[in-house]
Design an enzyme around this catalytic site. Sequence first.
Site, mmCIF file in Angstrom:
data_model
loop_
_atom_site.group_PDB
_atom_site.id
_atom_site.type_symbol
_atom_site.label_atom_id
_atom_site.label_comp_id
_atom_site.label_asym_id
_atom_site.label_seq_id
_atom_site.Cartn_x
_atom_site.Cartn_y
_atom_site.Cartn_z
ATOM 1 N N ASP A 282 -11.828 0.083 12.965
ATOM 2 C CA ASP A 282 -12.467 0.172 11.756
ATOM 3 C C ASP A 282 -13.646 -0.230 11.426
ATOM 4 O O ASP A 282 -14.187 -1.090 12.131
ATOM 5 C CB ASP A 282 -11.258 -0.796 10.802
ATOM 6 C CG ASP A 282 -9.879 -0.432 10.576
ATOM 7 O OD1 ASP A 282 -9.758 1.038 10.193
ATOM 8 O OD2 ASP A 282 -8.939 -1.118 10.843
ATOM 9 N N ARG B 9 0.737 -1.208 0.111
ATOM 10 C CA ARG B 9 -0.068 -0.002 -0.032
ATOM 11 C C ARG B 9 0.718 1.247 -0.074
ATOM 12 O O ARG B 9 0.638 2.183 -0.793
ATOM 13 C CB ARG B 9 -0.899 -0.128 1.266
ATOM 14 C CG ARG B 9 -2.083 0.903 1.141
ATOM 15 C CD ARG B 9 -2.720 1.192 2.626
ATOM 16 N NE ARG B 9 -3.116 0.038 3.189
ATOM 17 C CZ ARG B 9 -4.073 -0.849 2.800
ATOM 18 N NH1 ARG B 9 -5.036 -0.517 1.886
ATOM 19 N NH2 ARG B 9 -4.570 -1.934 3.760
ATOM 20 N N TYR B 10 1.813 1.328 0.896
ATOM 21 C CA TYR B 10 2.678 2.329 1.011
ATOM 22 C C TYR B 10 4.110 2.122 0.114
ATOM 23 O O TYR B 10 4.069 1.037 -0.417
ATOM 24 C CB TYR B 10 3.359 2.689 2.270
ATOM 25 C CG TYR B 10 2.073 2.870 3.482
ATOM 26 C CD1 TYR B 10 1.363 4.125 3.428
ATOM 27 C CD2 TYR B 10 1.464 1.996 4.224
ATOM 28 C CE1 TYR B 10 0.435 4.442 4.275
ATOM 29 C CE2 TYR B 10 0.583 2.061 5.152
ATOM 30 C CZ TYR B 10 -0.273 3.353 5.036
ATOM 31 O OH TYR B 10 -0.996 3.819 5.926
ATOM 32 N N ASP C 49 -7.634 3.772 9.601
ATOM 33 C CA ASP C 49 -7.325 3.636 8.167
ATOM 34 C C ASP C 49 -8.517 4.263 7.363
ATOM 35 O O ASP C 49 -9.467 4.030 7.591
ATOM 36 C CB ASP C 49 -7.238 2.175 8.112
ATOM 37 C CG ASP C 49 -5.903 1.687 8.225
ATOM 38 O OD1 ASP C 49 -5.387 1.212 9.140
ATOM 39 O OD2 ASP C 49 -5.057 1.823 7.070
ATOM 40 N N ARG D 262 7.142 0.198 2.441
ATOM 41 C CA ARG D 262 6.842 -0.979 3.254
ATOM 42 C C ARG D 262 5.641 -1.790 2.678
ATOM 43 O O ARG D 262 4.789 -1.047 2.214
ATOM 44 C CB ARG D 262 6.725 -0.422 4.669
ATOM 45 C CG ARG D 262 5.570 0.518 4.924
ATOM 46 C CD ARG D 262 5.944 1.381 5.957
ATOM 47 N NE ARG D 262 5.056 2.320 6.798
ATOM 48 C CZ ARG D 262 4.539 3.390 5.975
ATOM 49 N NH1 ARG D 262 5.275 3.874 4.806
ATOM 50 N NH2 ARG D 262 3.817 4.167 6.571
ATOM 51 N N CYS E 129 -11.497 -8.506 15.792
ATOM 52 C CA CYS E 129 -10.664 -8.721 14.591
ATOM 53 C C CYS E 129 -10.949 -8.143 13.204
ATOM 54 O O CYS E 129 -12.201 -8.208 12.646
ATOM 55 C CB CYS E 129 -10.130 -10.169 14.726
ATOM 56 S SG CYS E 129 -9.052 -10.570 13.077
ATOM 57 N N CYS F 83 -10.021 -13.051 18.510
ATOM 58 C CA CYS F 83 -10.033 -11.527 18.963
ATOM 59 C C CYS F 83 -11.554 -11.445 18.376
ATOM 60 O O CYS F 83 -11.673 -10.835 17.052
ATOM 61 C CB CYS F 83 -9.117 -10.524 18.801
ATOM 62 S SG CYS F 83 -7.437 -11.337 19.143
ATOM 63 N N ARG G 139 -9.852 -9.125 10.459
ATOM 64 C CA ARG G 139 -9.581 -10.068 9.523
ATOM 65 C C ARG G 139 -10.485 -11.327 9.847
ATOM 66 O O ARG G 139 -10.364 -12.513 9.489
ATOM 67 C CB ARG G 139 -8.041 -10.515 9.457
ATOM 68 C CG ARG G 139 -7.228 -9.601 9.119
ATOM 69 C CD ARG G 139 -6.101 -10.259 8.371
ATOM 70 N NE ARG G 139 -5.143 -9.094 7.830
ATOM 71 C CZ ARG G 139 -4.133 -8.533 8.350
ATOM 72 N NH1 ARG G 139 -3.777 -9.087 9.568
ATOM 73 N NH2 ARG G 139 -3.425 -7.389 8.060
ATOM 74 N N CYS H 91 -4.411 -18.043 14.255
ATOM 75 C CA CYS H 91 -4.072 -17.302 15.654
ATOM 76 C C CYS H 91 -4.324 -17.760 16.967
ATOM 77 O O CYS H 91 -4.924 -19.034 17.015
ATOM 78 C CB CYS H 91 -5.216 -15.948 15.735
ATOM 79 S SG CYS H 91 -4.864 -14.934 14.100
ATOM 80 N N LYS I 200 -3.313 5.286 6.490
ATOM 81 C CA LYS I 200 -3.580 5.719 7.743
ATOM 82 C C LYS I 200 -3.473 7.169 8.022
ATOM 83 O O LYS I 200 -2.717 7.779 7.340
ATOM 84 C CB LYS I 200 -2.295 5.170 8.935
ATOM 85 C CG LYS I 200 -2.494 3.463 8.962
ATOM 86 C CD LYS I 200 -1.704 3.029 9.939
ATOM 87 C CE LYS I 200 -1.501 1.556 10.159
ATOM 88 N NZ LYS I 200 -1.282 0.531 8.736
HETATM 89 C C1 LIG Z 1 -0.497 -0.247 8.573
HETATM 90 C C2 LIG Z 1 0.099 -0.498 7.544
HETATM 91 C C3 LIG Z 1 1.579 -0.401 7.340
HETATM 92 C C4 LIG Z 1 2.407 0.227 8.281
HETATM 93 O O1 LIG Z 1 2.170 1.451 8.635
HETATM 94 P P1 LIG Z 1 2.960 2.327 9.575
HETATM 95 O O2 LIG Z 1 2.576 3.648 9.692
HETATM 96 O O3 LIG Z 1 4.517 1.998 9.126
HETATM 97 O O4 LIG Z 1 2.871 1.642 10.725
HETATM 98 C C5 LIG Z 1 2.154 -0.890 5.910
HETATM 99 N N1 LIG Z 1 1.304 -1.667 5.115
HETATM 100 C C6 LIG Z 1 -0.094 -1.835 5.213
HETATM 101 C C7 LIG Z 1 -0.751 -2.485 3.987
HETATM 102 C C8 LIG Z 1 -0.636 -1.379 6.258
HETATM 103 O O5 LIG Z 1 -2.018 -1.700 6.605
HETATM 104 S S1 SF4 Z 2 -6.598 -9.696 16.045
HETATM 105 FE FE1 SF4 Z 2 -7.362 -11.040 14.436
HETATM 106 S S2 SF4 Z 2 -5.536 -11.504 13.427
HETATM 107 FE FE2 SF4 Z 2 -4.837 -10.490 15.458
HETATM 108 S S3 SF4 Z 2 -4.628 -12.283 16.894
HETATM 109 FE FE3 SF4 Z 2 -6.452 -11.605 17.108
HETATM 110 S S4 SF4 Z 2 -7.711 -12.834 15.616
HETATM 111 FE FE4 SF4 Z 2 -5.682 -12.881 14.973
#
Ligand SMILES: *Cc1c(COP(=O)(O)O)cnc(C)c1O
Ligand code: SF4
Length: 365
Positions: free
Chosen positions: A290, A109-110, A327, A113, A129, A126, A131, A122, A334
């Site tokens: 989110d 995305r960025y 996000d 990174r 979560c 949670c 996901r 997991c 972010k």
């Molecule tokens: C949150 C996130 C990051 C990391 O963002 P930072 O601001 O550096 O912590 C990188 N890639 C994705 C896809 C993300 O959702």
């Molecule tokens: S927040 Fe979601 S991805 Fe993270 S440990 Fe919990 S269940 Fe797993």
Amino acid sequence: MKLHFTEEPSLSQWWNGRWQLEHAVTTLEEVAALLGVEVSLFDSCRKAAEKYPLFVTPYYLSLAQSAELADPILRQCIPSDAEITCQVGGNPDALAEDAYSPVSRLVHRYTDRALFVTGNFCAMHCRHCMRKRDWCKALPPPTDAELDAVVGYLKDHSEVREVLVSGGDPLMLPEKDLLRIIKALSSVDTVEILRFGSRVPCVAPQVVTPRLAAVLTSGKPAWLATHFNHPAELTKEVSAACDYFVRGGVTLVNQSVLLKGVNDNAEILGKLFTSLLKYHIKPYYLFHGDPIEGAMHFRTGVDAGLKIMNELRGKISGLALPAYAFDLPDGNGKIRLQPEQILRFDENGAPVFRAWNGKEVAYPN
Ligand SMILES: *Cc1c(COP(=O)(O)O)cnc(C)c1O
Ligand code: SF4
């Protein structure tokens, strides 16, 4: 709470990560028995448990301070009727991770990174979560071919300096898979650091050993983002896990999520953030929830988060203060939010600030 085991675990079982996972609790009947309450207490949770299964270690369950559904620990691990009834505006993939994936397993995305998805197992489910849509689709560890494709992409994209190793939970992978992934990612010259994201130190700290710390540091310099949301999650078991990481050379930061009924007040979060420092963990982000389908009931308004940040500003160590962030929709990244600090401009055009002690102070231009 003291758990009611039919067979009390020995100390060495309790402190064993494999024992914790093998004894993970997956039914409401087991929860009720361990907490020593009537199973009818959980009648309202059944439908949600069918859609989003329950999975929690005995260790994490034992952190509950009461057997009430409103308990901040139980709220994070026990299914709630609200997961299926009050989800207006929720999206299963609010961050559009699927759309930003150039090769299988990678979200880029960025610029500098990228995020690597190791699997989807997991140590806990949670309830908040983001996901949770994927819990029921098993995603095994990457194949060699998938890893080769990711390495190829990273070599072609030398702007990626950092890889976030995420999941599921990367620390739940078999050691040989984790080693294979770290070796592959670290083989790319332009990748400078690896950032692991894991809830294991919080929900199954017994899994962490000096050996696991050595695995994480077997490649490029390792950072680990933990996920603690409440001060009751900080225990002697967590302390041992953090010591192993710190001595092994892993730098620790924490990402919390602002969760209604769990930590949505300044006293609880202030205590969490300052306590984390004692465990050598720097609070990094406080995420605003989110709009995730199945987790909408945990969301507060952004104004509630800003008010908390404003209350904490200047009152706790700057080291303990995370960035409050969310996000943007559709994968636009972010945004860090700050409580408004400039009140107005004075007659000379100088900004007037609200200081941490409440005073109005102009900063001369
Ligand atoms: C949150 C996130 C990051 C990391 O963002 P930072 O601001 O550096 O912590 C990188 N890639 C994705 C896809 C993300 O959702
Ligand atoms: S927040 Fe979601 S991805 Fe993270 S440990 Fe919990 S269940 Fe797993």
